[in-house]
Motif scaffolding. Structure first.
Motif, PDB file in Angstrom:
ATOM      1  N   ASN A  89     -84.137  35.656  21.709  1.00 25.79           N
ATOM      2  CA  ASN A  89     -83.313  36.370  22.818  1.00 25.79           C
ATOM      3  C   ASN A  89     -84.073  36.760  23.980  1.00 25.79           C
ATOM      4  O   ASN A  89     -83.862  36.797  25.237  1.00 25.79           O
ATOM      5  CB  ASN A  89     -82.261  37.497  22.561  1.00 25.79           C
ATOM      6  CG  ASN A  89     -81.027  36.514  21.795  1.00 25.79           C
ATOM      7  OD1 ASN A  89     -80.035  35.946  21.947  1.00 25.79           O
ATOM      8  ND2 ASN A  89     -81.071  36.692  20.334  1.00 25.79           N
ATOM      9  N   GLN A 114     -75.338  38.078  21.017  1.00 21.82           N
ATOM     10  CA  GLN A 114     -76.874  38.162  20.763  1.00 21.82           C
ATOM     11  C   GLN A 114     -77.670  38.625  21.889  1.00 21.82           C
ATOM     12  O   GLN A 114     -78.502  39.446  21.932  1.00 21.82           O
ATOM     13  CB  GLN A 114     -77.287  36.729  20.286  1.00 21.82           C
ATOM     14  CG  GLN A 114     -76.680  36.255  18.998  1.00 21.82           C
ATOM     15  CD  GLN A 114     -77.209  37.037  17.961  1.00 21.82           C
ATOM     16  OE1 GLN A 114     -78.224  37.618  18.009  1.00 21.82           O
ATOM     17  NE2 GLN A 114     -76.465  37.239  16.727  1.00 21.82           N
ATOM     18  N   MET A 115     -77.297  37.942  23.184  1.00 24.39           N
ATOM     19  CA  MET A 115     -78.157  38.057  24.458  1.00 24.39           C
ATOM     20  C   MET A 115     -77.927  39.286  24.819  1.00 24.39           C
ATOM     21  O   MET A 115     -78.761  40.196  25.453  1.00 24.39           O
ATOM     22  CB  MET A 115     -77.996  37.070  25.314  1.00 24.39           C
ATOM     23  CG  MET A 115     -79.040  36.458  26.028  1.00 24.39           C
ATOM     24  SD  MET A 115     -78.294  35.212  27.370  1.00 24.39           S
ATOM     25  CE  MET A 115     -79.930  34.637  27.859  1.00 24.39           C
ATOM     26  N   CYS A 124     -80.017  31.138  20.396  1.00 20.52           N
ATOM     27  CA  CYS A 124     -80.099  32.577  20.277  1.00 20.52           C
ATOM     28  C   CYS A 124     -80.236  33.010  18.972  1.00 20.52           C
ATOM     29  O   CYS A 124     -80.216  34.288  18.813  1.00 20.52           O
ATOM     30  CB  CYS A 124     -78.623  32.883  21.107  1.00 20.52           C
ATOM     31  SG  CYS A 124     -77.382  32.576  20.311  1.00 20.52           S
ATOM     32  N   ASN A 156     -85.457  33.971  26.119  1.00 19.07           N
ATOM     33  CA  ASN A 156     -84.490  33.539  27.047  1.00 19.07           C
ATOM     34  C   ASN A 156     -84.320  34.532  28.364  1.00 19.07           C
ATOM     35  O   ASN A 156     -84.276  33.770  29.327  1.00 19.07           O
ATOM     36  CB  ASN A 156     -82.955  33.173  26.328  1.00 19.07           C
ATOM     37  CG  ASN A 156     -82.861  32.038  25.458  1.00 19.07           C
ATOM     38  OD1 ASN A 156     -83.606  31.153  25.761  1.00 19.07           O
ATOM     39  ND2 ASN A 156     -82.266  32.074  24.414  1.00 19.07           N
ATOM     40  N   CYS A 196     -73.423  33.333  21.919  1.00 19.17           N
ATOM     41  CA  CYS A 196     -74.785  33.691  22.502  1.00 19.17           C
ATOM     42  C   CYS A 196     -74.449  35.100  23.196  1.00 19.17           C
ATOM     43  O   CYS A 196     -75.622  35.693  23.339  1.00 19.17           O
ATOM     44  CB  CYS A 196     -74.837  32.427  23.509  1.00 19.17           C
ATOM     45  SG  CYS A 196     -75.003  30.754  22.816  1.00 19.17           S
TER      46      CYS A 196
END
Lengths: 200, 290
Positions: free
Chosen positions: B60, B85-86, B42, B63, B82
């Protein structure tokens, strides 16, 4: 008494070329970011004063200030800022821009961060054994051996508790790559070309 | 119930006991975790040194796109770095159409696309809001019998949006710990930063942060610190001896994941709860049932 106008060129440079640089236009200089920062005592200026220096055109003071790479990304300033300034993103943007301009705000973190990004770019993930190993060798193999020995207790503990993969040395064996690494590299190249200050 | 799991790099290494305990808890609660195929890092939290903001967003976005290829479940990101960020990418994708278009232009380089709509959730969010305290209480077969715990969320766990809990005074982990039979001790450092991604390289600056957290937990009478972030667990635990040396302290505080305590309370053994992977051993305070 004669007054001197601020040099506006640096603020324009920040707005144009630094990621999230335009965010500081929103700042009203209240200082919540500075007093709220966990590392405020270690900083010379802190975010609020850095924004002020940018507005005043003090390029050298800002670009050579190691504060810009001392952000822990805790998000306390970001959640408390009454103007909703993305303080962290600006700090990160300034640190990235300084490095791009050949200035190294904090040597250790800069080096570690480079190996960190290389791991992402080359494999798609962070290899938690590889990155610290490469970092420990940053000042050459002799220094690297001493630094590795110094960290041996932690490495051994992580290994014996199944929290680290074993490696003989950097690249031995090589880090695993994600299957879509080629596509990811293309994406990252494209994103770089589209980033502020990097457009062709 | 089905969820996507985004383990992240840390849970495959330094935080392997977090992943193992999240899986043990999911097993006990009947949650089906589907790993996002071929996920990538990430970028947290040192991405900005080598990468630009847009490049980190692209990581990101990939993903999210990879998850969407597999279906429409909510994504659980146990690692707080993570998660932050996501979830930012997921929010910005909905709120900034121009950025969303840019992301799809970038994703097209890898023949991917993302149309939005996926939800990113922290493991605490799912445990508190989807599973709920009643079901958690029902599943407890090995109550923690008043184990004194400092509830340490870390700085990023409920931020930046405060989607499921307060960004300043969270309570979800406290409530879960109490549901397991633990006693949550007074502790005013619940959302204070441990130094996060720069701890290792800026140890002299960050050691006092860890020292203050360990000190407050000790003063509150805690026998263990419970956390929900692999970076917090790592900084507080594996560098504890270094911090002791630098600050002339003698802390010997086990740092466990809330999911490890949960697995134990649900009847999993010490090893199944991955408590044998903690370097400052919690064995003496947890007294595992044989």
């Amino acid at each position: 008494m004669a007054t001197k106008a601020y040099d506006k060129s640096f603020r324009e440079e920040v707005y144009d070329k630094v990621d999230a640089g335009e965010e500081i236009k929103l700042c009203m200089q209240c200082g919540v970011c500075g007093i709220t920062c966990p590392l405020r005592d270690e900083m010379t200026y802190g975010p609020r004063q850095i924004w002020s220096l940018i507005r005043a055109g003090k390029r050298d003071e800002v670009m050579n200030c190691s504060d810009i790479m001392l952000c822990t990304s805790c998000y306390t300033c970001k959640v408390r800022c009454p103007r909703g300034v993305k303080v962290i993103d600006v700090m990160h943007g300034l640190a990235h821009y300084a490095l791009q301009e050949g200035i190294v705000p904090r040597e250790n973190t800069s080096k570690f961060g480079k190996f960190f990004w290389n791991s992402i770019y080359k494999t798609g993930r962070i290899d938690e054994t590889e990155v610290p190993m490469r970092y420990s060798m940053r000042r050459g193999p002799i220094h690297g051996i001493f630094e590795t020995l110094e960290m041996m207790d932690i490495g051994r503990a992580l290994l014996s508790h199944k929290r680290m993969h074993f490696k003989l040395g950097p690249g031995i064996p090589p880090s695993k790559k994600i299957k879509g690494i080629k596509g990811l590299k293309k994406m990252l190249d494209k994103a770089e070309a589209m980033s502020p200050g990097k457009e062709a | 119930m089905d969820y996507f799991l985004y383990p992240g790099c840390s849970l495959e290494a330094g935080g392997s006991h977090y992943l193992a305990s999240v899986e043990a808890v999911a097993d006990a609660l009947g949650l089906n975790l589907i790993e996002i195929e071929d996920w990538n890092c990430c970028g947290a939290s040192l991405h900005y040194i080598g990468g630009t903001e847009l490049q980190t967003k692209a990581l990101n976005a990939r993903n999210l796109a990879m998850a969407q290829k597999q279906g429409g479940h909510d994504i659980i990101a146990p690692c707080s770095s993570c998660y932050i960020q996501m979830i930012q990418m997921a929010h910005e994708f909905e709120e900034e159409p121009e950025l969303a278009a840019e992301m799809n232009e970038i994703l097209a380089e890898a023949d991917l696309s993302y149309s939005g709509g996926l939800k990113v959730r922290h493991v605490l969010d799912v445990l508190f809001n989807d599973v709920g305290l009643d079901e958690i209480k029902e599943k407890v077969v090995n109550p923690l019998n008043g184990l004194k715990v400092a509830s340490y969320y870390g700085c990023q766990t409920t931020r930046p949006y405060g989607e499921y809990d307060s960004v300043e005074s969270p309570h979800t982990m406290d409530d879960i710990l109490e549901a397991l039979g633990a006693e949550v001790v007074p502790f005013d450092k619940g959302t204070k930063c441990c130094g996060s991604g720069i701890f290792f390289t800026e140890m002299e600056n960050c050691a006092p942060l860890v020292g203050a957290i360990l000190g407050a937990a000790t003063d509150g009478g805690a026998e263990v610190i419970s956390t929900a972030c692999p970076m917090c667990q790592m900084n507080l635990e594996i560098y504890q001896s270094r911090v002791n040396k630098m600050l002339h302290t003698e802390y010997d505080m086990p740092i466990v994941f809330v999911t490890q305590l949960m697995a134990l309370a649900f009847g999993k053994d010490f090893k199944q709860s991955a408590l044998d992977r903690n370097i400052v051993s919690p064995k003496s305070v947890l007294q595992p049932s044989a």
